[in-house]
Design a protein around this motif. Sequence first.
Motif, PDB file in Angstrom:
ATOM      1  N   ARG A  69      -5.285  -0.532  10.339  1.00 37.55           N
ATOM      2  CA  ARG A  69      -6.353   0.339   9.830  1.00 37.55           C
ATOM      3  C   ARG A  69      -7.698  -0.340   9.870  1.00 37.55           C
ATOM      4  NH1 ARG A  69      -4.466   3.639   4.492  1.00 37.55           N
ATOM      5  NH2 ARG A  69      -2.755   4.750   5.471  1.00 37.55           N
ATOM      6  N   ASP A  71     -11.309   0.558  11.754  1.00 38.00           N
ATOM      7  CA  ASP A  71     -12.583   0.642  11.033  1.00 38.00           C
ATOM      8  C   ASP A  71     -13.628  -0.316  11.589  1.00 38.00           C
ATOM      9  OD1 ASP A  71     -11.485   2.523   9.371  1.00 38.00           O
ATOM     10  OD2 ASP A  71     -10.941   1.099   7.797  1.00 38.00           O
ATOM     11  N   SER A  84      -8.865   9.506  -0.490  1.00 36.74           N
ATOM     12  CA  SER A  84      -8.786   8.486   0.563  1.00 36.74           C
ATOM     13  C   SER A  84      -8.697   9.127   1.938  1.00 36.74           C
ATOM     14  CB  SER A  84      -7.572   7.588   0.343  1.00 36.74           C
ATOM     15  OG  SER A  84      -7.691   6.917  -0.878  1.00 36.74           O
ATOM     16  N   THR A  85      -7.986  10.257   2.002  1.00 36.83           N
ATOM     17  CA  THR A  85      -7.880  10.962   3.281  1.00 36.83           C
ATOM     18  C   THR A  85      -9.262  11.409   3.754  1.00 36.83           C
ATOM     19  OG1 THR A  85      -5.723  11.736   2.600  1.00 36.83           O
ATOM     20  CG2 THR A  85      -6.729  12.870   4.449  1.00 36.83           C
ATOM     21  N   ARG A 120     -11.145   8.490   5.112  1.00 33.91           N
ATOM     22  CA  ARG A 120     -10.709   8.081   6.448  1.00 33.91           C
ATOM     23  C   ARG A 120     -11.109   9.111   7.508  1.00 33.91           C
ATOM     24  NH1 ARG A 120      -4.922   6.404   7.016  1.00 33.91           N
ATOM     25  NH2 ARG A 120      -5.802   5.532   8.910  1.00 33.91           N
ATOM     26  N   SER A 139     -11.123   7.737  11.541  1.00 31.52           N
ATOM     27  CA  SER A 139      -9.887   6.995  11.796  1.00 31.52           C
ATOM     28  C   SER A 139      -8.705   7.941  11.558  1.00 31.52           C
ATOM     29  CB  SER A 139      -9.794   5.722  10.956  1.00 31.52           C
ATOM     30  OG  SER A 139      -9.823   6.015   9.599  1.00 31.52           O
ATOM     31  N   PRO A 146     -11.500  -1.052   2.708  1.00 29.29           N
ATOM     32  CA  PRO A 146     -10.258  -0.335   2.412  1.00 29.29           C
ATOM     33  C   PRO A 146      -9.699  -0.683   1.039  1.00 29.29           C
ATOM     34  CG  PRO A 146      -9.820  -2.151   3.896  1.00 29.29           C
ATOM     35  CD  PRO A 146     -11.294  -2.146   3.655  1.00 29.29           C
ATOM     36  N   ASP A 181     -13.151   2.390  -0.592  1.00 30.79           N
ATOM     37  CA  ASP A 181     -11.968   3.090  -1.091  1.00 30.79           C
ATOM     38  C   ASP A 181     -11.379   2.326  -2.283  1.00 30.79           C
ATOM     39  OD1 ASP A 181      -9.877   4.740  -1.444  1.00 30.79           O
ATOM     40  OD2 ASP A 181      -8.973   4.442   0.518  1.00 30.79           O
TER      41      ASP A 181
END
Lengths: 342, 255
Positions: free
Chosen positions: A230, A234, B43-44, B47, B52, B83, B164
């Motif tokens: 992930r 990013d 969080s979705t 992203r 992403s 993150p 996040d």
Amino acid sequence: MSCRPHWISPRWMISALSLCLLVLAVTALMLGPAALSVRQVCQACCHAVRGQAEYDPVTRIVLTTRLPRILLAMTVGAGLAMSGLAAQTLLRNSLASPYVIGVSNGAAVGAVAAMFLVGKWIPFGAVPVLSAASGLMVTATVFLFAQRGRNFGHSLLLTGIAISAFCSALTAGALYLAGERLQTLVFWLMGGLWQATWSDVLIMLPLMSICLIGMLLLAPAMNVALAGQRSARDLGVNVRRLQSLLLFFLAVTTAVAVSRTGVIGFVGLIVPHLLRLTIGADHRGLVPASALGGALLLLTADTIARTAAAPVEIPVGILTALVGAPTFLWMLQYRAGGRAGV
Amino acid sequence: MILRAEGVRFGYHIDQPVLRGITLELCPGRVTALLGPNGCGKSTLLRCLNTSLRPQGGRILLDDRDVMAMAPREIARHIAVVPQDTPTDVPFTVRQMIMLGRYAHWDTWGQEIADDRCVIQRCLERMDITSLAGRLFSELSGGERQRVILARALAQQGTVLLLDEPTSHLDIAHQLEFYRMVRELATEGQAVLMVCHDIFVAPMFVDVAILMVDGNLLSCGSADKVLSEQNIAAAYGVRAQISRTGEASFQAQFK
């Protein structure tokens, strides 16, 4: 509390490895049933360059027997070590080897099947081709299955293990039914470089170079990939493309290497792992260092394999594991004394 | 740069939408808090904002440019993400870890240039972690790690910062310090979106609060307005009694 890692500078390591490799290559040219001096080796090289190879026996030994074998050992070693590094980064697991995704078992099935057909339908020269093709096909299958999973690395590992098990069952079945061909098959599976020819070198050398250049170009992205799938996205990495390219390099190099020399274990696992402990995980240094380290390890093992018990030859796959495993354990213990490994 | 989401829809499975058409705007100089119960899609959404996760409907615009048409590298030059969890087994030093933030700016061969080193040095100083630069990332404490990740995000030199639940592993002192840093970054011109569960401390540091419930925006505006007794009841199913003591701080009693 000192938490600074004790890494050696990658530049220094690469220079040292290159020097060792050069010295060892010349030594390996001298060693063999007919021992040669440094001068004879140099003269032979000069003759070869001037194109007077046919008349001098020493030149012929160097050119037709020893040099291709040494070059093949170096290129296969480098290719396996780089493939191992690709696998370890791709799966974010420092225990991965190029064989974990099923390339080697696939290639073994192809080779074993081809050997059954040799003499009936196909010439002997077709064995490596079939073997490499089958290794690549198995990897492609693993890739297609793994793509459906959400965590690509995990799916790749699991699918690879499952398909590997299937392939090794096929190989074991073939061995069981082999009869008088058993020894040929076992000898092939153990891995060795005794059949090295210039044509092998001419296939492995460009392949290894492409792999090296490709992975050098991917090195910054591989660094980012270590931070997690992930985070890598990013930070701007096209993760799927990176994974596909790494898998492609790994599969092609390993499949062709295995098809030429059989399954030589441990080089792909141990070399990148030990270098990561010594010079750190920056792939811009790790890729060339792994290539050199793999070449060095396999050349050392092969030189020992053909000279230690001469005229009998020890299969080099046995040696790499016999020498590699204790070294690996020692390094792990040594590193764990100072600090935890990776 | 202004990051705008227009009617963003997303679902992990076709019949279970997680985001049901979200529209919001992040402006430079403003800290926006994204609040809401677990599983509401915070969080979705985050992203989806840097694609992403690819939104299945709607648009993401960065100053009127379609983010979905941009390459990951280009997106990373504008939008940085901190993150919720980062793998801790990364065999890099702090400096190497922050260097990863420069990836989007590198040429093909990944040569570090002098500019990179200056940026890294500035980020280290900015987060007050210069003394950690040579240490291994895996051996840091949770608070130190979070600062390194924020420094890495700063090294991307983007204009939009998406966080996040950045403070979920931090104690109260580190939380306050982290919020102050984020506040400062916004003052310097970053557009910040921060997903958080903290409805007490975080609101003191934000300009805009957004309350999300079940894939929809329930309320959007100043923290005082959004965190009303009705909204808290509607979002979390908790009855709260709120009393404001100072200008921006508030207390709540739960029943």
